[in-house]
Design an enzyme around this catalytic site. Structure first.
Site, PDB file in Angstrom:
ATOM      1  CE  LYS A  53     -25.867 -55.090 -26.796  1.00 55.83           C
ATOM      2  NZ  LYS A  53     -24.345 -55.500 -27.240  1.00 55.83           N
ATOM      3  CD  GLN A  97     -21.199 -53.407 -26.510  1.00 53.46           C
ATOM      4  OE1 GLN A  97     -22.091 -54.185 -26.090  1.00 53.46           O
ATOM      5  NE2 GLN A  97     -21.137 -52.966 -27.861  1.00 53.46           N
ATOM      6  CG  ASP A 120     -22.463 -60.454 -28.757  1.00 57.50           C
ATOM      7  OD1 ASP A 120     -23.616 -60.355 -28.701  1.00 57.50           O
ATOM      8  OD2 ASP A 120     -21.685 -59.687 -28.383  1.00 57.50           O
TER       9      ASP A 120
END
Ligand code: NAP
Length: 283
Positions: A53, A97, A120
């Protein structure tokens, strides 16, 4: 029929290219889009995801603020960091994460991220907006699946869509996106009776269950669109939730594993980040 293979790698490169153009335009005006990436602990798979990412973001001209914290980080410390990132004007998107170490309440952390920095798309406010059919940040993997369906020219209005899986990360937002696109949606899960019959009736199948090749090719309705989100490691190889070759012989379009949904997830994270940057710094 042999399905057209939807090349997620190529489409992701296109999306990243679009992001790079938008990021460059923002940089030219003196404000680079910023993404804070938070990794707690040393789960090797999470470390790999975070690295890809970060690399993809930097390559697209997104400024990355890396926060690697030890596994011993307390919930309070992580909440404090999220609080600081929420206030930091250079940060447009925050990605924590998952999974987090067991002693941290992941829901509490996700809920603490400002909804307008939720790169997200997992914050209850954004999921709620999706449920309402209103604009908001859309979770990256289902957003990528929708883009793949668009790439395949799949007509969703009135189509019968079956989503396998009901996780917050994939299945639920996927079902909402398909509903908002006027598909008639059935959500299946581990308690569903006769999965085969559900799949056999579907014009669109999105499989997100995490069971290698559980969806047999023979179940697929001829001409259906098949999106395989599954990523299962079998004998060192990555395998989807769909029996690929047999399904590809019946479907109209299908995503491969690897090279389908996976690359789109990261591209959509970057897309979300530049969208949030545009929200924070309107042109
Ligand atoms: P998850 O949280 O474990 O959810 C799995 C879902 O599948 C649950 O709703 C579960 O039902 C359902 N399920 C499990 N076994 C089933 C069965 N035998 N029949 C029908 N339904 C069943 O997983 P997830 O996070 O949504 O991820 C799903 C898969 O997608 C995994 O392979 C994951 O690695 C992959 N994934 C890929 C990407 C990507 O970028 N490509 C991103 C995210 C996830 P219950 O609700 O009843 O338990």
């Amino acid at each position: 029929m042999t399905a057209r293979v939807l090349d997620g790698k190529a489409l992701a490169a296109t999306v990243r290219g679009e992001v790079a153009v938008r990021a460059a335009a923002r940089r030219a005006r003196g404000v680079a889009p910023g993404l804070a990436v938070v990794l707690v602990g040393d789960d090797p798979a999470s470390a790999v995801y975070v690295r890809s990412k970060t690399r993809a973001a930097q390559a697209a001209g997104v400024e990355v603020f890396d926060h690697k914290l030890p596994a011993t980080t307390t919930q309070r410390e992580l909440l404090d960091l999220v609080g600081r990132l929420n206030e930091d004007a250079a940060v447009d998107g925050i990605l924590v994460q998952l999974p987090l170490p067991a002693h941290i309440d992941a829901d509490a952390i996700v809920n603490a991220i400002r909804a307008d920095k939720d790169a997200d798309g997992l914050h209850p406010m954004n999921l709620g907006r999706l449920a309402q059919g209103r604009p908001g940040v859309v979770a990256c993997t289902p957003k990528g699946c929708m883009r793949l369906l668009a790439e395949g020219n799949v007509d969703l209005a009135g189509a019968r869509a079956v989503v396998l899986g009901r996780s917050i990360l994939v299945g639920r937002p996927m079902a909402l996106l398909l509903t908002n696109a006027n598909a008639t949606v059935t959500v299946c899960h581990s308690r569903t009776r006769d999965l085969e019959a559900q799949v056999a009736a579907a014009d669109v199948v999105v499989a997100a269950i995490g069971r290698p090749e559980l969806v047999r090719g023979a179940w697929i309705k001829p001409g259906a669109a098949v999106i395989d989100v599954g990523m299962n490691r079998v004998d060192g190889k990555l395998v989807g939730d769909v029996e690929y070759a047999a399904a590809a012989a019946r479907a109209s379009v299908i995503t491969p594993v690897p090279g389908g949904v996976g690359p789109m997830t990261i591209a959509c994270l970057l897309d979300n980040t530049v969208e949030l940057a545009a929200l924070h710094h309107p042109a």
